[in-house]
Design a protein around this motif. Structure first.
Motif, PDB file in Angstrom:
ATOM      1  N   ARG A 203       0.823  -1.215   0.000  1.00 42.15           N
ATOM      2  CA  ARG A 203       0.000   0.000   0.000  1.00 42.15           C
ATOM      3  C   ARG A 203       0.862   1.272   0.000  1.00 42.15           C
ATOM      4  O   ARG A 203       0.452   2.304  -0.541  1.00 42.15           O
ATOM      5  CB  ARG A 203      -0.940   0.005   1.202  1.00 42.15           C
ATOM      6  N   LEU A 204       2.047   1.189   0.599  1.00 42.05           N
ATOM      7  CA  LEU A 204       2.947   2.341   0.603  1.00 42.05           C
ATOM      8  C   LEU A 204       3.781   2.409  -0.670  1.00 42.05           C
ATOM      9  O   LEU A 204       4.196   3.488  -1.088  1.00 42.05           O
ATOM     10  CB  LEU A 204       3.870   2.284   1.821  1.00 42.05           C
ATOM     11  N   ARG A 205       4.011   1.246  -1.285  1.00 45.55           N
ATOM     12  CA  ARG A 205       4.805   1.212  -2.510  1.00 45.55           C
ATOM     13  C   ARG A 205       4.104   1.956  -3.639  1.00 45.55           C
ATOM     14  O   ARG A 205       4.746   2.520  -4.524  1.00 45.55           O
ATOM     15  CB  ARG A 205       5.069  -0.239  -2.908  1.00 45.55           C
ATOM     16  N   VAL A 206       2.788   1.974  -3.602  1.00 47.97           N
ATOM     17  CA  VAL A 206       2.022   2.706  -4.622  1.00 47.97           C
ATOM     18  C   VAL A 206       2.333   4.196  -4.545  1.00 47.97           C
ATOM     19  O   VAL A 206       2.429   4.881  -5.570  1.00 47.97           O
ATOM     20  CB  VAL A 206       0.507   2.459  -4.433  1.00 47.97           C
ATOM     21  N   VAL A 207       2.539   4.697  -3.330  1.00 48.96           N
ATOM     22  CA  VAL A 207       2.866   6.112  -3.147  1.00 48.96           C
ATOM     23  C   VAL A 207       4.236   6.421  -3.735  1.00 48.96           C
ATOM     24  O   VAL A 207       4.439   7.469  -4.377  1.00 48.96           O
ATOM     25  CB  VAL A 207       2.829   6.490  -1.650  1.00 48.96           C
ATOM     26  N   LEU A 208       5.182   5.511  -3.544  1.00 50.57           N
ATOM     27  CA  LEU A 208       6.535   5.717  -4.068  1.00 50.57           C
ATOM     28  C   LEU A 208       6.563   5.790  -5.585  1.00 50.57           C
ATOM     29  O   LEU A 208       7.483   6.379  -6.172  1.00 50.57           O
ATOM     30  CB  LEU A 208       7.466   4.596  -3.589  1.00 50.57           C
ATOM     31  N   GLU A 209       5.571   5.181  -6.240  1.00 51.24           N
ATOM     32  CA  GLU A 209       5.523   5.198  -7.702  1.00 51.24           C
ATOM     33  C   GLU A 209       5.412   6.605  -8.259  1.00 51.24           C
ATOM     34  O   GLU A 209       5.763   6.854  -9.409  1.00 51.24           O
ATOM     35  CB  GLU A 209       4.333   4.353  -8.186  1.00 51.24           C
TER      36      GLU A 209
END
Length: 264
Positions: A203-209
């Protein structure tokens, strides 16, 4: 836009000589001279490696080299160092050269290109040193490294576009430089340089995108560590953003240039 490009071409000798003088002045009276351009980022890599190598090495599947994490870290630092230096120096380039801009007649847009050229030389020296160390570590380079010139150009264009916009804004709002110092520190830790993306929750990796430097750093790591071509889907987005930022920055600079000298 044509006027700016013409001015850059006509003053190309001034830009090249200024880059040379900038490199000389940065290490005047220093015994190690230009070696500091390489030693400082390598020291940072060494610190992170000593602290995290045993923990992070297991997070790099498919790599047999025991120095895999060091190579991963150095590849990311090569990409980040160019971005950080161009943006950081662009923030205050017009403020620091206010007296020069008032006394000499030359295209003001030359200034960010001078620091970009200096940063590029620093980065190429770091890259060559890093690749020499990779060979000593037993990590063979593949033909994928032929993508590095393209990656460096995109990284430089993105950094210069963003840096020029922030540099112009900082002339009128001096808080910009102070805020960006904090933002760059935060952005460093939001970019998978010291750690791998696979340790971040989904869920946090989507933000890093949404972080362009994540894709830029990943492209360097893919080419240098894994010997694979970069992800062209993500890279094309960064390239489009770089072109857009560069064009917007030149338009902004052209409109703000007449007032900048008065404010300075």
């Amino acid at each position: 836009m044509k006027d700016i490009l013409t001015a850059l071409w006509n003053y190309r000798h001034f830009i090249f000589s200024s880059i040379r003088n900038d490199l000389r002045s940065r290490f005047a009276r220093s015994r190690l001279g230009a070696l500091w351009m390489i030693l400082q980022p390598l020291a940072q890599v060494a610190i992170y490696s000593l602290v995290l190598s045993r923990i992070m090495a297991t997070k790099l599947p498919g790599i047999d080299n025991r120095y895999a994490y060091v190579i991963y870290l150095m590849a990311g630092m090569v990409a980040w160092s160019l971005f950080a230096e161009v943006v950081t120096r662009s923030l205050t380039i017009f403020v620091e050269n206010g007296n020069l801009m008032k006394k000499m007649s030359f295209p003001r847009v030359c200034l960010p290109f001078i620091i970009s050229g200096s940063a590029l030389i620093n980065n190429l020296l770091l890259l060559m040193t890093a690749m020499g160390l990779f060979v000593l570590m037993g990590h063979a380079m593949s033909l994928a490294v032929l993508w590095l010139p393209l990656l460096i150009v995109i990284n430089l264009a993105f950094s210069l576009g963003l840096g020029l916009i922030l540099g112009v804004l900082n002339v009128f709002i001096r808080d910009v430089a102070q805020v960006m110092t904090v933002v760059l520190q935060l952005l460093f830790w939001l970019t998978p340089i010291v750690y791998m993306p696979n340790i971040i929750p989904e869920r946090l990796r989507v933000v890093l995108e949404f972080n362009p430097m994540m894709h830029m750093v990943a492209a360097f790591q893919s080419v240098i560590l894994y010997g694979r071509s970069p992800d062209f889907g993500a890279l094309s987005v960064v390239a489009v953003a770089a072109v857009a930022l560069l064009l917007c920055s030149l338009v902004l600079f052209r409109r703000a240039a007449p007032e900048m000298v008065d404010v300075l």
